[in-house]
Design an enzyme around this catalytic site. Structure first.
Site, mmCIF file in Angstrom:
data_model
loop_
_atom_site.group_PDB
_atom_site.id
_atom_site.type_symbol
_atom_site.label_atom_id
_atom_site.label_comp_id
_atom_site.label_asym_id
_atom_site.label_seq_id
_atom_site.Cartn_x
_atom_site.Cartn_y
_atom_site.Cartn_z
ATOM 1 C CB CYS A 58 17.325 -4.458 54.686
ATOM 2 S SG CYS A 58 17.980 -5.578 53.580
ATOM 3 C CD GLN A 59 14.939 -9.797 54.351
ATOM 4 O OE1 GLN A 59 14.674 -8.966 55.177
ATOM 5 N NE2 GLN A 59 15.351 -10.769 54.389
#
Length: 338
Positions: A84-85
């Site tokens: 999800c970065q």
């Protein structure tokens, strides 16, 4: 209670569940407590070690890629949390251009393995700055014949002592709408979860120095913080992240002791705030353990979601191929679900 509820039981013996980007097994623990046996894939070897040693399920320490040759061909369910970065408000917001974007791999697995039901979790930023990409992902998955149901859930509304908003997306072919779990009638405070640990001084405790206290004070002033960002026993915790657990940052999680000193959270305190049972042991050094906790889906929330998915999986009313094609035509005409 969680020590008993969140115990792996394998009642769904003939169901193969692939857990992609598995982390330490927070999502898997919830699914295993709901009766599924999971098979994990996680590139960080120490995370995979935590997964295997706690769940007694296989977790391959390997990096996934498009066209990856999964050892299990007959797959019933796929779950996971694509990195999800690229979409996190705490990251650089590079989205689809970020090499860590795991969605193409997740979509490729669904396309080739054709699970009956699938689910992924991601950060709330995917619904805002990167909403266009979320719509793109949903269309690709819808084109594979799946009905999409999604909600932005705050873990605090499901028995987790922490304000933590995450996006949960389910794909299925059931005629009935997927039913997300019901909200809990009350919120659990940090004091109820951490309990006996909160005002103790565990061995190897790390205290904020005067320099760190001064830095935190400047940070809170600059961010217009009304109350110090300590852990309060009478309210849920702030969101736990890798950054504010493992890093010495202005918004780090900490406990103010009766004598005025402030110490950083212990690994076990952080684990309890994420709803990990006390028997769950994290491997690696302290920073690696904090990162595993900060990245995880709260297992008790995962358990409730798994029960919802289980009901959908065993549904007897599934769409015919003709009905799926008709729904796809309607979807294509509207261009977007939102």
């Amino acid at each position: 209670m969680l020590n008993k509820v969140l115990s792996p039981v394998h009642t769904e013996k003939d169901v193969n569940v692939l857990d992609l980007f598995a982390g330490c097994g927070g999502l898997a623990l919830g699914f295993e407590a709901a009766g599924f046996k999971t098979i994990g894939f996680e590139m960080e070897a120490v995370y995979a070690e935590t997964y295997r040693n706690n769940l007694n399920s296989e977790c391959f320490a390997t990096k996934l890629y498009d066209g990856f040759d999964y050892p299990i061909k007959n797959v019933d369910i796929i779950i996971g949390g694509p990195p999800c970065q690229p979409f996190s408000v705490g990251g650089y917001q590079n989205g689809v251009n970020d090499s860590r974007n795991g969605f193409p791999i997740f979509i490729d697995a669904i396309q080739r393995l054709k699970p009956k039901v699938w689910m992924f979790e991601n950060v709330r930023g995917l619904l805002y700055t990167n909403k266009w990409y979320f719509e793109h992902v949903v269309k690709e998955l819808h084109d594979l014949g799946y009905i999409i149901d999604y909600q932005l859930l705050n873990a605090v509304n499901y028995g987790i002592p922490q304000n933590r908003e995450r996006l949960f997306v389910f794909g299925h072919k059931s005629k009935s709408k997927f039913m997300f779990p019901k909200r809990s009638p009350r919120k659990i405070n940090a004091g109820e979860a951490v309990g006996d640990l909160m005002y103790t001084v565990p061995e190897n405790s790390k205290f904020l120095t005067k320099t760190m206290d001064d830095y935190v004070a400047r940070y809170e002033k600059a961010s217009d913080c009304i109350n110090p960002r300590d852990l309060y026993p009478d309210r849920p915790a702030r969101t736990l992240t890798c950054r504010n657990l493992a890093g010495a940052t202005g918004d780090m999680h900490r406990v103010r002791l009766p004598d005025g000193r402030r110490r950083r959270l212990s690994v076990r305190e952080a684990a309890r705030l994420q709803s990990f049972p006390d028997w769950f042991v994290f491997h690696g050094n302290e920073s690696q353990q904090f990162n595993q906790i900060g990245n995880a889906v709260p297992p008790y929330l995962a358990y409730q979601l798994a029960l919802s998915l289980k009901e959908c999986y065993h549904s007897q009313e599934f769409l015919t191929e003709t009905e799926i094609r008709e729904r796809k035509m309607i979807f294509d005409q509207t261009l977007t679900l939102f």
